[in-house]
Design a protein around this motif. Structure first.
Motif, PDB file in Angstrom:
ATOM      1  N   MET A  17      84.149  64.088  13.267  1.00 15.50           N
ATOM      2  CA  MET A  17      83.927  65.023  13.827  1.00 15.50           C
ATOM      3  C   MET A  17      83.609  66.173  13.710  1.00 15.50           C
ATOM      4  O   MET A  17      84.648  66.145  13.650  1.00 15.50           O
ATOM      5  CB  MET A  17      83.177  64.715  15.398  1.00 15.50           C
ATOM      6  N   PRO A  18      82.851  67.105  13.301  1.00 14.73           N
ATOM      7  CA  PRO A  18      82.683  68.271  13.617  1.00 14.73           C
ATOM      8  C   PRO A  18      84.268  68.856  13.902  1.00 14.73           C
ATOM      9  O   PRO A  18      84.056  68.482  15.451  1.00 14.73           O
ATOM     10  CB  PRO A  18      82.010  69.262  12.951  1.00 14.73           C
ATOM     11  N   ALA A  19      84.841  69.907  13.915  1.00 12.86           N
ATOM     12  CA  ALA A  19      85.937  70.524  14.952  1.00 12.86           C
ATOM     13  C   ALA A  19      84.600  71.318  16.081  1.00 12.86           C
ATOM     14  O   ALA A  19      85.268  71.115  17.319  1.00 12.86           O
ATOM     15  CB  ALA A  19      86.469  71.607  14.189  1.00 12.86           C
ATOM     16  N   SER A  20      83.712  71.669  16.107  1.00 12.59           N
ATOM     17  CA  SER A  20      82.735  72.047  16.882  1.00 12.59           C
ATOM     18  C   SER A  20      82.655  71.397  18.104  1.00 12.59           C
ATOM     19  O   SER A  20      81.768  71.163  18.885  1.00 12.59           O
ATOM     20  CB  SER A  20      81.750  72.725  16.770  1.00 12.59           C
ATOM     21  N   SER A  75      71.401  67.698  21.546  1.00 12.56           N
ATOM     22  CA  SER A  75      70.630  67.401  20.069  1.00 12.56           C
ATOM     23  C   SER A  75      71.234  68.095  18.583  1.00 12.56           C
ATOM     24  O   SER A  75      71.902  66.899  18.236  1.00 12.56           O
ATOM     25  CB  SER A  75      69.413  67.843  19.731  1.00 12.56           C
ATOM     26  N   ILE A  76      72.120  69.028  19.381  1.00  5.07           N
ATOM     27  CA  ILE A  76      73.147  69.338  18.472  1.00  5.07           C
ATOM     28  C   ILE A  76      74.636  68.514  18.042  1.00  5.07           C
ATOM     29  O   ILE A  76      75.282  68.059  17.298  1.00  5.07           O
ATOM     30  CB  ILE A  76      73.791  70.967  18.283  1.00  5.07           C
ATOM     31  N   ALA A  77      74.697  68.143  18.953  1.00  2.71           N
ATOM     32  CA  ALA A  77      76.030  66.634  19.246  1.00  2.71           C
ATOM     33  C   ALA A  77      75.291  65.978  19.005  1.00  2.71           C
ATOM     34  O   ALA A  77      76.725  64.659  18.728  1.00  2.71           O
ATOM     35  CB  ALA A  77      76.236  66.900  20.784  1.00  2.71           C
ATOM     36  N   PHE A  82      75.761  62.101  11.840  1.00  3.93           N
ATOM     37  CA  PHE A  82      75.227  61.040  11.323  1.00  3.93           C
ATOM     38  C   PHE A  82      76.157  61.661   9.888  1.00  3.93           C
ATOM     39  O   PHE A  82      75.700  62.361   9.014  1.00  3.93           O
ATOM     40  CB  PHE A  82      73.941  61.783  11.148  1.00  3.93           C
ATOM     41  N   ILE A  83      77.002  62.795  10.380  1.00  2.50           N
ATOM     42  CA  ILE A  83      77.827  63.604   9.784  1.00  2.50           C
ATOM     43  C   ILE A  83      78.433  63.080   8.075  1.00  2.50           C
ATOM     44  O   ILE A  83      78.620  63.303   7.445  1.00  2.50           O
ATOM     45  CB  ILE A  83      79.394  64.366   9.810  1.00  2.50           C
ATOM     46  N   GLU A  84      78.725  61.342   8.471  1.00  2.00           N
ATOM     47  CA  GLU A  84      79.094  61.062   6.851  1.00  2.00           C
ATOM     48  C   GLU A  84      78.290  60.155   6.189  1.00  2.00           C
ATOM     49  O   GLU A  84      78.106  59.953   5.136  1.00  2.00           O
ATOM     50  CB  GLU A  84      79.709  59.809   8.020  1.00  2.00           C
ATOM     51  N   VAL A  95      66.755  66.410  14.164  1.00  2.00           N
ATOM     52  CA  VAL A  95      66.523  66.070  15.206  1.00  2.00           C
ATOM     53  C   VAL A  95      66.912  67.541  15.762  1.00  2.00           C
ATOM     54  O   VAL A  95      66.697  67.717  17.018  1.00  2.00           O
ATOM     55  CB  VAL A  95      68.773  65.218  15.350  1.00  2.00           C
ATOM     56  N   VAL A  96      67.284  68.331  15.645  1.00  2.00           N
ATOM     57  CA  VAL A  96      67.527  69.865  15.816  1.00  2.00           C
ATOM     58  C   VAL A  96      66.226  70.110  16.142  1.00  2.00           C
ATOM     59  O   VAL A  96      65.796  70.991  17.474  1.00  2.00           O
ATOM     60  CB  VAL A  96      68.799  70.761  15.671  1.00  2.00           C
ATOM     61  N   LEU A  97      65.648  70.556  15.014  1.00  2.00           N
ATOM     62  CA  LEU A  97      64.093  71.459  14.862  1.00  2.00           C
ATOM     63  C   LEU A  97      63.288  70.379  15.580  1.00  2.00           C
ATOM     64  O   LEU A  97      62.255  70.823  16.405  1.00  2.00           O
ATOM     65  CB  LEU A  97      63.667  71.832  14.089  1.00  2.00           C
TER      66      LEU A  97
END
Length: 156
Positions: A17-20, A75-77, A82-84, A95-97
């Motif tokens: 996952m991203p660091a955020s 939605s961001i989380a 799907f980062i991979e 997803v976000v929009l």
């Protein structure tokens, strides 16, 4: 004949996952807690100010504001899962929009449906929405300001 690639890739490993991501989850947790507290607070204030219609306005206003703002962080989380994927950027923005469009449509429909209802104090509803937006922004600022996110991008 084991190669290093066999040891590096495990099929059951969770995606990196991203660091955020922990920051987003913390903001989501505090946002849910703040929404619950605001619902209780504004239902009481609304009841004292305008009786039952004020109570309903306080509950609906703070719940609407909380849900709309939590949808963005959620939605961001969610999109980070799907980062991979090679299509991560596209999926992220879909997803976000998509959640933003959904929030906009729900807001329009709710505004039209709630307009002029005799069982609802729209003034308390308005202040409930404004309060939940302001509290959510404060939470987001505090969580981000106190977070420790690396300045370099996530390793691939």
């Amino acid at each position: 004949m084991n190669s290093t690639a066999d040891h590096d890739a495990t099929p059951d490993a969770a995606p990196q996952m991203p660091a955020s991501q922990p920051v987003l989850l913390k903001a989501l947790k505090w946002g849910i807690l703040a929404t619950v507290v605001l619902i209780a607070l504004f239902s009481g204030i609304g009841f004292l100010a305008a009786g039952a219609p004020g109570l309903v306005g306080g509950v609906i206003g703070t719940a609407m504001g909380g849900v709309f703002l939590l949808l963005t962080v959620g939605s961001i989380a969610f999109a980070n899962r799907f980062i991979e994927s090679p299509n991560y950027v596209i999926l992220f923005f879909v997803v976000v929009l998509g959640s933003w469009v959904l929030k906009f449509l729900i807001f329009i429909v709710a505004t039209v449906m709630l307009k002029g209802q005799p069982w609802l104090d729209t003034t308390v509803l308005f202040f409930g929405v404004v309060a939940s937006v302001l509290v959510s922004l404060v939470i987001d600022v505090l969580v981000i300001a106190k977070s420790r996110i690396p300045y370099v991008s996530d390793p691939r």
